[in-house]
Design a protein around this motif. Structure first.
Motif, PDB file in Angstrom:
ATOM      1  N   ARG A  85      10.625   3.385   5.867  1.00 46.08           N
ATOM      2  CA  ARG A  85       9.868   2.136   5.995  1.00 46.08           C
ATOM      3  C   ARG A  85       9.516   1.871   7.452  1.00 46.08           C
ATOM      4  O   ARG A  85       8.408   1.421   7.755  1.00 46.08           O
ATOM      5  CB  ARG A  85      10.662   0.971   5.418  1.00 46.08           C
ATOM      6  CG  ARG A  85      10.643   0.941   3.912  1.00 46.08           C
ATOM      7  CD  ARG A  85      11.328  -0.276   3.365  1.00 46.08           C
ATOM      8  NE  ARG A  85      11.198  -0.289   1.915  1.00 46.08           N
ATOM      9  CZ  ARG A  85      12.110  -0.769   1.092  1.00 46.08           C
ATOM     10  NH1 ARG A  85      13.216  -1.308   1.565  1.00 46.08           N
ATOM     11  NH2 ARG A  85      11.918  -0.721  -0.203  1.00 46.08           N
ATOM     12  N   VAL A  88       6.657   4.192   8.289  1.00 43.74           N
ATOM     13  CA  VAL A  88       5.400   3.692   7.718  1.00 43.74           C
ATOM     14  C   VAL A  88       4.871   2.536   8.564  1.00 43.74           C
ATOM     15  O   VAL A  88       3.673   2.484   8.876  1.00 43.74           O
ATOM     16  CB  VAL A  88       5.591   3.259   6.245  1.00 43.74           C
ATOM     17  CG1 VAL A  88       4.411   2.427   5.749  1.00 43.74           C
ATOM     18  CG2 VAL A  88       5.775   4.482   5.352  1.00 43.74           C
ATOM     19  N   ASN A  89       5.749   1.616   8.961  1.00 46.58           N
ATOM     20  CA  ASN A  89       5.314   0.493   9.805  1.00 46.58           C
ATOM     21  C   ASN A  89       4.756   0.990  11.133  1.00 46.58           C
ATOM     22  O   ASN A  89       3.746   0.489  11.616  1.00 46.58           O
ATOM     23  CB  ASN A  89       6.462  -0.486  10.042  1.00 46.58           C
ATOM     24  CG  ASN A  89       6.764  -1.312   8.816  1.00 46.58           C
ATOM     25  OD1 ASN A  89       5.930  -1.488   7.943  1.00 46.58           O
ATOM     26  ND2 ASN A  89       7.990  -1.808   8.736  1.00 46.58           N
ATOM     27  N   LEU A  91       3.392   3.948  11.733  1.00 44.49           N
ATOM     28  CA  LEU A  91       2.110   4.604  11.472  1.00 44.49           C
ATOM     29  C   LEU A  91       1.011   3.586  11.176  1.00 44.49           C
ATOM     30  O   LEU A  91      -0.133   3.756  11.613  1.00 44.49           O
ATOM     31  CB  LEU A  91       2.245   5.602  10.317  1.00 44.49           C
ATOM     32  CG  LEU A  91       3.074   6.837  10.625  1.00 44.49           C
ATOM     33  CD1 LEU A  91       3.327   7.645   9.356  1.00 44.49           C
ATOM     34  CD2 LEU A  91       2.403   7.701  11.682  1.00 44.49           C
ATOM     35  N   GLU A  92       1.349   2.533  10.431  1.00 42.98           N
ATOM     36  CA  GLU A  92       0.357   1.497  10.168  1.00 42.98           C
ATOM     37  C   GLU A  92      -0.064   0.814  11.460  1.00 42.98           C
ATOM     38  O   GLU A  92      -1.243   0.503  11.656  1.00 42.98           O
ATOM     39  CB  GLU A  92       0.900   0.473   9.169  1.00 42.98           C
ATOM     40  CG  GLU A  92       0.951   1.001   7.751  1.00 42.98           C
ATOM     41  CD  GLU A  92       1.601   0.034   6.772  1.00 42.98           C
ATOM     42  OE1 GLU A  92       2.352  -0.886   7.217  1.00 42.98           O
ATOM     43  OE2 GLU A  92       1.382   0.190   5.567  1.00 42.98           O
ATOM     44  N   GLY A  93       0.886   0.582  12.360  1.00 40.04           N
ATOM     45  CA  GLY A  93       0.564  -0.013  13.661  1.00 40.04           C
ATOM     46  C   GLY A  93      -0.330   0.895  14.475  1.00 40.04           C
ATOM     47  O   GLY A  93      -1.296   0.441  15.104  1.00 40.04           O
ATOM     48  N   LEU A  95      -2.355   3.150  13.297  1.00 43.26           N
ATOM     49  CA  LEU A  95      -3.661   3.161  12.641  1.00 43.26           C
ATOM     50  C   LEU A  95      -4.464   1.911  12.996  1.00 43.26           C
ATOM     51  O   LEU A  95      -5.657   1.999  13.305  1.00 43.26           O
ATOM     52  CB  LEU A  95      -3.495   3.263  11.121  1.00 43.26           C
ATOM     53  CG  LEU A  95      -4.766   3.263  10.287  1.00 43.26           C
ATOM     54  CD1 LEU A  95      -5.664   4.431  10.668  1.00 43.26           C
ATOM     55  CD2 LEU A  95      -4.428   3.298   8.807  1.00 43.26           C
ATOM     56  N   ARG A  96      -3.810   0.751  12.997  1.00 43.25           N
ATOM     57  CA  ARG A  96      -4.497  -0.486  13.392  1.00 43.25           C
ATOM     58  C   ARG A  96      -5.010  -0.385  14.827  1.00 43.25           C
ATOM     59  O   ARG A  96      -6.150  -0.746  15.120  1.00 43.25           O
ATOM     60  CB  ARG A  96      -3.557  -1.681  13.257  1.00 43.25           C
ATOM     61  CG  ARG A  96      -3.602  -2.372  11.927  1.00 43.25           C
ATOM     62  CD  ARG A  96      -2.862  -3.695  11.935  1.00 43.25           C
ATOM     63  NE  ARG A  96      -1.463  -3.587  12.346  1.00 43.25           N
ATOM     64  CZ  ARG A  96      -0.469  -3.206  11.552  1.00 43.25           C
ATOM     65  NH1 ARG A  96      -0.718  -2.905  10.297  1.00 43.25           N
ATOM     66  NH2 ARG A  96       0.764  -3.140  12.012  1.00 43.25           N
ATOM     67  N   ARG A  99      -8.011   1.906  14.996  1.00 43.64           N
ATOM     68  CA  ARG A  99      -9.210   1.259  14.453  1.00 43.64           C
ATOM     69  C   ARG A  99      -9.788   0.256  15.440  1.00 43.64           C
ATOM     70  O   ARG A  99     -11.002   0.104  15.544  1.00 43.64           O
ATOM     71  CB  ARG A  99      -8.885   0.566  13.132  1.00 43.64           C
ATOM     72  CG  ARG A  99      -8.756   1.532  11.986  1.00 43.64           C
ATOM     73  CD  ARG A  99      -8.463   0.808  10.704  1.00 43.64           C
ATOM     74  NE  ARG A  99      -8.477   1.717   9.577  1.00 43.64           N
ATOM     75  CZ  ARG A  99      -7.947   1.444   8.408  1.00 43.64           C
ATOM     76  NH1 ARG A  99      -7.360   0.276   8.196  1.00 43.64           N
ATOM     77  NH2 ARG A  99      -7.995   2.328   7.437  1.00 43.64           N
TER      78      ARG A  99
END
Length: 141
Positions: A85, A88-89, A91-93, A95-96, A99
């Motif tokens: 988890r 994932v957090n 990687l999401e950060g 990715l944000r 972007r």
């Protein structure tokens, strides 16, 4: 409570009291690798808030009849889920951030030349080419 659930702060007597266990039980769980506390430079055990939660869970599951090896496996899986988890957090950060740093380049297209970024809203002309891949590295149309 403590902000970092993994910070090793509780001495064994305090941890045993918080978990409603005897200190010798905590020592035994440490020896078998069930709930492993942090250590001070001098070698004293220091338990974290997460360790206390684990000790309480061990007591509950043991009272329900679950074996210690099964409980150990369950705790290992919970640790793995927690680590995944966090990943994932992260990687999401990332990715944000990516972007935000590259506005408009969020779409990709694949073709004979590889994968290319495409500006948002732009359409890529579809190709009807057939590309044959050969193990030697040559391709033919």
């Amino acid at each position: 409570m403590i902000e970092d659930d993994d910070a090793p702060v509780f001495a064994i007597a305090v941890a045993a009291d918080l978990a409603s266990m005897h200190p010798q039980t905590l020592r035994q769980y440490d020896r078998i690798g069930l709930v492993v506390p942090g250590r001070t430079r001098g070698g004293s055990r220091r338990y974290s808030a997460r360790n206390i939660q684990q000790l309480r869970e061990v007591a509950r599951l043991s009272a329900e009849g679950m074996s210690l090896p099964a409980i150990a496996r369950l705790l290992d899986l919970e640790d793995e889920v927690r680590a995944l988890r966090r990943r994932v957090n992260d990687l999401e950060g990332a990715l944000r951030a990516e972007r935000q740093n590259r506005p408009g380049v969020r779409v990709f297209a694949a073709g004979a030349g590889g994968v290319i970024p495409v500006s948002n809203g732009r359409r890529v002309r579809r190709s009807t080419e057939v590309v044959l891949w050969r193990p030697g590295g040559r391709s033919e149309d």
